[in-house]
Write a protein that holds these residues in place. Structure first.
Motif, PDB file in Angstrom:
ATOM      1  N   VAL A   1      -5.016  -9.310   5.063  1.00 28.28           N
ATOM      2  CA  VAL A   1      -6.160 -10.049   4.521  1.00 28.28           C
ATOM      3  C   VAL A   1      -7.460  -9.399   4.976  1.00 28.28           C
ATOM      4  O   VAL A   1      -8.390  -9.213   4.183  1.00 28.28           O
ATOM      5  N   TRP A   2      -7.538  -9.034   6.247  1.00 28.88           N
ATOM      6  CA  TRP A   2      -8.740  -8.354   6.757  1.00 28.88           C
ATOM      7  C   TRP A   2      -8.992  -7.054   6.005  1.00 28.88           C
ATOM      8  O   TRP A   2     -10.122  -6.760   5.607  1.00 28.88           O
ATOM      9  N   LEU A   3      -7.936  -6.290   5.780  1.00 29.10           N
ATOM     10  CA  LEU A   3      -8.085  -5.010   5.092  1.00 29.10           C
ATOM     11  C   LEU A   3      -8.554  -5.207   3.655  1.00 29.10           C
ATOM     12  O   LEU A   3      -9.386  -4.451   3.148  1.00 29.10           O
ATOM     13  N   ALA A   4      -8.031  -6.228   2.997  1.00 28.00           N
ATOM     14  CA  ALA A   4      -8.425  -6.495   1.615  1.00 28.00           C
ATOM     15  C   ALA A   4      -9.914  -6.807   1.526  1.00 28.00           C
ATOM     16  O   ALA A   4     -10.627  -6.277   0.662  1.00 28.00           O
ATOM     17  N   TYR A   5     -10.395  -7.645   2.425  1.00 31.42           N
ATOM     18  CA  TYR A   5     -11.824  -7.961   2.405  1.00 31.42           C
ATOM     19  C   TYR A   5     -12.662  -6.754   2.814  1.00 31.42           C
ATOM     20  O   TYR A   5     -13.742  -6.516   2.265  1.00 31.42           O
ATOM     21  N   LYS A   6     -12.163  -5.974   3.765  1.00 27.60           N
ATOM     22  CA  LYS A   6     -12.900  -4.795   4.234  1.00 27.60           C
ATOM     23  C   LYS A   6     -13.078  -3.776   3.114  1.00 27.60           C
ATOM     24  O   LYS A   6     -14.149  -3.170   2.968  1.00 27.60           O
ATOM     25  N   THR A   7     -12.030  -3.584   2.329  1.00 35.74           N
ATOM     26  CA  THR A   7     -12.085  -2.593   1.256  1.00 35.74           C
ATOM     27  C   THR A   7     -12.629  -3.164  -0.052  1.00 35.74           C
ATOM     28  O   THR A   7     -12.950  -2.413  -0.977  1.00 35.74           O
ATOM     29  N   GLY A   8     -12.691  -4.507  -0.127  1.00 35.92           N
ATOM     30  CA  GLY A   8     -13.136  -5.134  -1.368  1.00 35.92           C
ATOM     31  C   GLY A   8     -12.085  -5.090  -2.458  1.00 35.92           C
ATOM     32  O   GLY A   8     -12.410  -5.189  -3.645  1.00 35.92           O
ATOM     33  N   LYS A   9     -10.819  -4.958  -2.066  1.00 32.49           N
ATOM     34  CA  LYS A   9      -9.733  -4.861  -3.039  1.00 32.49           C
ATOM     35  C   LYS A   9      -8.828  -6.086  -2.985  1.00 32.49           C
ATOM     36  O   LYS A   9      -8.643  -6.679  -1.915  1.00 32.49           O
ATOM     37  N   PRO A  10      -8.219  -6.464  -4.115  1.00 30.80           N
ATOM     38  CA  PRO A  10      -7.160  -7.469  -4.061  1.00 30.80           C
ATOM     39  C   PRO A  10      -5.985  -6.917  -3.251  1.00 30.80           C
ATOM     40  O   PRO A  10      -5.798  -5.693  -3.149  1.00 30.80           O
ATOM     41  N   VAL A  11      -5.188  -7.788  -2.693  1.00 30.41           N
ATOM     42  CA  VAL A  11      -4.078  -7.365  -1.842  1.00 30.41           C
ATOM     43  C   VAL A  11      -3.156  -6.377  -2.549  1.00 30.41           C
ATOM     44  O   VAL A  11      -2.741  -5.362  -1.973  1.00 30.41           O
ATOM     45  N   LEU A  12      -2.827  -6.646  -3.809  1.00 33.87           N
ATOM     46  CA  LEU A  12      -1.857  -5.813  -4.521  1.00 33.87           C
ATOM     47  C   LEU A  12      -2.391  -4.436  -4.897  1.00 33.87           C
ATOM     48  O   LEU A  12      -1.644  -3.578  -5.378  1.00 33.87           O
ATOM     49  N   LYS A  13      -3.679  -4.186  -4.660  1.00 40.29           N
ATOM     50  CA  LYS A  13      -4.260  -2.875  -4.976  1.00 40.29           C
ATOM     51  C   LYS A  13      -4.489  -2.014  -3.725  1.00 40.29           C
ATOM     52  O   LYS A  13      -5.003  -0.898  -3.825  1.00 40.29           O
ATOM     53  N   LEU A  14      -4.126  -2.522  -2.571  1.00 41.53           N
ATOM     54  CA  LEU A  14      -4.273  -1.729  -1.353  1.00 41.53           C
ATOM     55  C   LEU A  14      -3.301  -0.549  -1.374  1.00 41.53           C
ATOM     56  O   LEU A  14      -2.166  -0.674  -1.839  1.00 41.53           O
ATOM     57  N   THR A  15      -3.757   0.585  -0.842  1.00 42.09           N
ATOM     58  CA  THR A  15      -2.941   1.799  -0.871  1.00 42.09           C
ATOM     59  C   THR A  15      -2.560   2.231   0.551  1.00 42.09           C
ATOM     60  O   THR A  15      -3.132   1.756   1.538  1.00 42.09           O
ATOM     61  N   ASN A  16      -1.603   3.158   0.630  1.00 42.41           N
ATOM     62  CA  ASN A  16      -1.256   3.728   1.931  1.00 42.41           C
ATOM     63  C   ASN A  16      -2.489   4.305   2.615  1.00 42.41           C
ATOM     64  O   ASN A  16      -2.669   4.183   3.836  1.00 42.41           O
ATOM     65  N   LYS A  17      -3.339   4.935   1.836  1.00 43.39           N
ATOM     66  CA  LYS A  17      -4.546   5.549   2.377  1.00 43.39           C
ATOM     67  C   LYS A  17      -5.466   4.489   3.002  1.00 43.39           C
ATOM     68  O   LYS A  17      -6.053   4.718   4.062  1.00 43.39           O
ATOM     69  N   ASP A  18      -5.585   3.333   2.341  1.00 41.35           N
ATOM     70  CA  ASP A  18      -6.420   2.253   2.887  1.00 41.35           C
ATOM     71  C   ASP A  18      -5.934   1.842   4.278  1.00 41.35           C
ATOM     72  O   ASP A  18      -6.729   1.656   5.196  1.00 41.35           O
ATOM     73  N   TYR A  19      -4.634   1.709   4.405  1.00 37.42           N
ATOM     74  CA  TYR A  19      -4.058   1.308   5.689  1.00 37.42           C
ATOM     75  C   TYR A  19      -4.302   2.376   6.755  1.00 37.42           C
ATOM     76  O   TYR A  19      -4.721   2.073   7.884  1.00 37.42           O
ATOM     77  N   LEU A  20      -4.034   3.618   6.404  1.00 40.23           N
ATOM     78  CA  LEU A  20      -4.141   4.704   7.371  1.00 40.23           C
ATOM     79  C   LEU A  20      -5.587   4.915   7.829  1.00 40.23           C
ATOM     80  O   LEU A  20      -5.858   5.140   9.006  1.00 40.23           O
ATOM     81  N   GLU A  21      -6.528   4.826   6.900  1.00 37.28           N
ATOM     82  CA  GLU A  21      -7.928   5.055   7.241  1.00 37.28           C
ATOM     83  C   GLU A  21      -8.543   3.912   8.036  1.00 37.28           C
ATOM     84  O   GLU A  21      -9.613   4.070   8.634  1.00 37.28           O
ATOM     85  N   SER A  22      -7.867   2.774   8.042  1.00 33.24           N
ATOM     86  CA  SER A  22      -8.391   1.609   8.775  1.00 33.24           C
ATOM     87  C   SER A  22      -7.631   1.334  10.059  1.00 33.24           C
ATOM     88  O   SER A  22      -7.770   0.266  10.657  1.00 33.24           O
ATOM     89  N   GLY A  23      -6.826   2.320  10.484  1.00 35.05           N
ATOM     90  CA  GLY A  23      -6.117   2.166  11.748  1.00 35.05           C
ATOM     91  C   GLY A  23      -4.940   1.228  11.696  1.00 35.05           C
ATOM     92  O   GLY A  23      -4.529   0.680  12.720  1.00 35.05           O
ATOM     93  N   LEU A  24      -4.399   1.003  10.506  1.00 36.29           N
ATOM     94  CA  LEU A  24      -3.277   0.081  10.349  1.00 36.29           C
ATOM     95  C   LEU A  24      -1.982   0.816   9.995  1.00 36.29           C
ATOM     96  O   LEU A  24      -1.127   0.287   9.285  1.00 36.29           O
ATOM     97  N   ASP A  25      -1.844   2.027  10.508  1.00 33.09           N
ATOM     98  CA  ASP A  25      -0.624   2.765  10.233  1.00 33.09           C
ATOM     99  C   ASP A  25       0.599   2.082  10.834  1.00 33.09           C
ATOM    100  O   ASP A  25       1.702   2.148  10.292  1.00 33.09           O
ATOM    101  N   SER A  26       0.402   1.389  11.965  1.00 32.84           N
ATOM    102  CA  SER A  26       1.543   0.740  12.615  1.00 32.84           C
ATOM    103  C   SER A  26       2.073  -0.431  11.797  1.00 32.84           C
ATOM    104  O   SER A  26       3.284  -0.665  11.754  1.00 32.84           O
ATOM    105  N   VAL A  27       1.167  -1.193  11.154  1.00 33.71           N
ATOM    106  CA  VAL A  27       1.656  -2.293  10.313  1.00 33.71           C
ATOM    107  C   VAL A  27       2.307  -1.743   9.050  1.00 33.71           C
ATOM    108  O   VAL A  27       3.279  -2.286   8.529  1.00 33.71           O
ATOM    109  N   LEU A  28       1.775  -0.626   8.560  1.00 38.42           N
ATOM    110  CA  LEU A  28       2.357   0.003   7.372  1.00 38.42           C
ATOM    111  C   LEU A  28       3.791   0.429   7.651  1.00 38.42           C
ATOM    112  O   LEU A  28       4.676   0.321   6.785  1.00 38.42           O
TER     113      LEU A  28
END
Length: 643
Positions: free
Chosen positions: A289-316
């Protein structure tokens, strides 16, 4: 956690937190720790034949600390004969015997209950002539120095970031002086003064410099209402605009906060940025949810790149791909939305927030004040009634202090006129109304309402509540006025929750045996009515949880007009149509005494119906931004698991 990991965690926290910050579950727990540190100092100094010099604060923050110090004196023999105190501030002008003076505050909340010597008590003088204020302030600091300096300075923090009354713009080298109070500070004080117009515009305050010269500083901040300023103080840059940040330069400061006050800290909002976390379902939901708001994207449009660039590689890595992770979290969010707050009959409830059975539930809505029910959950209230559940409303307090004197006088005059018009007046009634109007006419600022006035103000709120319930479809027989004793002080400050309060709630639960409970979970003010009412409910549930009928009872927490649950914490979101929003607004309108400039307006000048509608619309918008369906408004709830 082993010692090495604990040390690593503390060091990591310090990357964000520039002050030692100690969090506790409640303000009461933290206050006991603070009081015992002060007591240890007093005893240690006494053993050496020395004085303990304390800098003391006023306001709600130190109250439980003072309560514990009084207990230690009365029960454990802690003596204050070797204690010298210096208070931070006083309103100006202010008579020492005024109900609003800090002289009176300190007497009532500490000094009158311990054996401190009067000659050792120092509080800024709110009666000193203006031409003598400068010399008085110099002398005040000289007395601190002559006492050997402050061993411990106790502080609270205002929402402006002030310490003492050092408002934004105060410099690090500011001395004890007269100051002009910030508008926010005066608004926060308005309830105690019976309105903003009665709050002094100036105060005498110890400066930042003498505060920083204390050997030890203890800062307290309680409740989610202080969370934003706590983050600025603890994590922000040092700035005159937030004077509390100067504390970062002191080498012996501890910040004590409760759970509510931690809400904005990085270690709470985004703990994965601070340390390694366990990726539980709740933590995964929070991060996505934090990442979605941070990127301004709906949850289903988040990409691997979004996760990696935001330090969320471990959750990915927990799911392997953004696609799978997004779907899982989207479904979590989707399953919180339900138009059936009492459960949908004859439906698979595996993925629904509430049980399908029993199809018709007995429901108790606990309302701290006589309008919190419709303001906070009026749409859900209506849904429960429309869907055939047996709904009861329990108003926990009379709410009498929130009725203005003008309204009370208006109703008294109206009653007198009606009695004359319809010729049903009696000598007793005339006498009682004359007593009420006479008291109101003679009432001075700071006077506590007489019992008759409080009763009339309480009746006004009762009648408004009954009218709102009738409009919603609740029979009068299902409306319960508990009038919890803790509230009936006639003052802004209430008594702590007691056995009598808990017993009243237990009796209602035992009588009705509900399958569903709603309670106000607003933690903005740990000393406020909402929190005390919630504590009473929690205590009652704890005592009754082994009863057979309670094993099938669920408890849902709503929040008040000012705050909403974070999206990642919401477990049930009840959508509302435009028509339902309007119906909720009309139910709120029945509480006429709380419209058009209420007694406790706070910093928000919107009326309650406006605050509620904008909050509910905002929740719906946040869900929609995450890619969920678009609704007009939503009311949100978190489940409290007491079994």
């Amino acid at each position: 956690m082993n010692t090495t990991l604990l040390n690593q965690q503390i060091m990591t926290d310090r990357e964000f937190e520039r002050l030692q910050t100690l969090s506790f579950g409640t303000s009461a727990e933290a206050s006991i720790v603070i009081a015992h540190e002060i007591a240890d100092l007093i005893r240690d100094k006494a053993s050496k034949g020395e004085n303990a010099v304390l800098g003391l604060a006023t306001g709600s923050s130190p109250l439980k600390v003072y309560d514990e110090l009084i207990r230690l004196h009365k029960e454990d023999g802690l003596s204050f004969k070797n204690v010298i105190t210096f208070n931070l501030d006083e309103y100006y002008p202010m008579q020492p015997d005024s109900v609003h003076s800090y002289v009176r505050f300190m007497k009532e909340n500490l000094f009158d209950h311990i054996d401190i010597q009067d000659k050792n008590i120092h509080i800024p003088d709110g009666t000193v002539a203006m031409e003598n204020v400068y010399s008085f302030c110099q002398d005040y600091e000289a007395k601190i120095a002559a006492a050997g300096g402050l061993d411990i300075q106790v502080l609270g923090i205002g929402r402006t970031g002030h310490i003492g009354f050092n408002e934004p713009g105060s410099t690090e080298n500011s001395r004890t002086r007269i100051v002009t109070l910030d508008a926010v500070t005066r608004i926060d004080a308005a309830p105690s003064f019976g309105g903003l117009d009665n709050v002094p515009k100036r105060a005498i305050t110890m400066g930042v410099k003498p505060i920083m010269q204390a050997g030890r500083i203890i800062m307290m901040a309680w409740g989610s209402g202080k969370a934003p300023i706590v983050k600025k103080m603890v994590e922000g840059d040092i700035s005159m605009q937030v004077p509390a940040t100067f504390l970062q330069k002191h080498d012996n400061v501890s910040v004590y906060i409760d759970e509510g006050a931690t809400e904005n800290l990085t270690r709470i909002t985004t703990p994965w940025l601070v340390r390694e976390v366990e990726w539980t379902e709740a933590m995964i939901k929070k991060a996505v949810v934090w990442l979605a708001y941070k990127t301004g994207k709906p949850v289903l449009k988040l990409t691997n790149k979004d996760y990696l660039e935001s330090g969320l590689d471990s959750v990915l890595s927990t799911k392997g791909s953004a696609y799978d992770l997004n779907i899982e979290v989207f479904n979590m969010l989707q399953h919180t939305i339900s138009g059936w707050p009492g459960g949908k009959p004859n439906a698979d409830d595996t993925q629904r927030p509430e049980r399908a059975e029993p199809a018709k539930k007995r429901v108790i809505i606990f309302s701290p004040h006589p309008d919190d029910d419709v303001i906070s959950m009026g749409g859900t209230f209506q849904r429960l009634v429309d869907q055939g559940h047996e709904v009861h409303v329990a108003y926990q307090t009379s709410g009498n202090i929130a009725v203005s004197d003008d309204d009370a006088r208006r109703y008294a005059t109206f009653t007198q006129s009606m009695m004359k018009t319809f010729e049903f007046d009696s000598a007793e009634s005339r006498s009682k109304l004359k007593e009420i109007t006479g008291f109101l006419d003679a009432k001075e600022e700071g006077d506590i309402d007489s019992l008759a006035v409080r009763q009339m103000k309480g009746q006004i709120r009762r009648d408004e509540s009954i009218a709102a319930c009738r409009y919603t479809g609740i029979p009068v027989s299902n409306v319960h006025f508990l009038d919890l004793p803790f509230y009936e002080t006639g003052k802004v400050r209430k008594n702590p929750v007691g056995t009598a309060d808990i017993e009243i709630i237990k009796n209602l639960l035992t009588e009705l045996k509900p399958e569903q409970i709603y309670a106000a979970g607003d933690l903005a003010d740990p000393h406020g009515t909402h929190r005390v009412c919630l504590d009473a409910i929690f205590a009652a549930l704890e005592e009754l949880k082994t009863e057979e009928y309670m094993k099938n009872c669920w408890c849902w927490l709503y929040r008040g007009a000012w705050h909403e649950w974070p999206i990642d914490e919401i477990e049930m979101a009840v959508p509302m149509s435009p028509e339902q929003v309007l119906k909720k607004r009309k139910a709120i309108f029945f509480h006429e005494s709380q419209k058009d400039g209420v007694v406790f307006q706070g910093t928000d000048d919107r009326e309650f119906w406006q605050r509620a509608e904008e909050r509910n619309a905002g929740t719906a918008k946040l869900y929609n931004q995450l890619g969920l369906s678009e609704y007009e408004a939503m009311e949100a709830f978190v489940r409290y698991h007491f079994i």
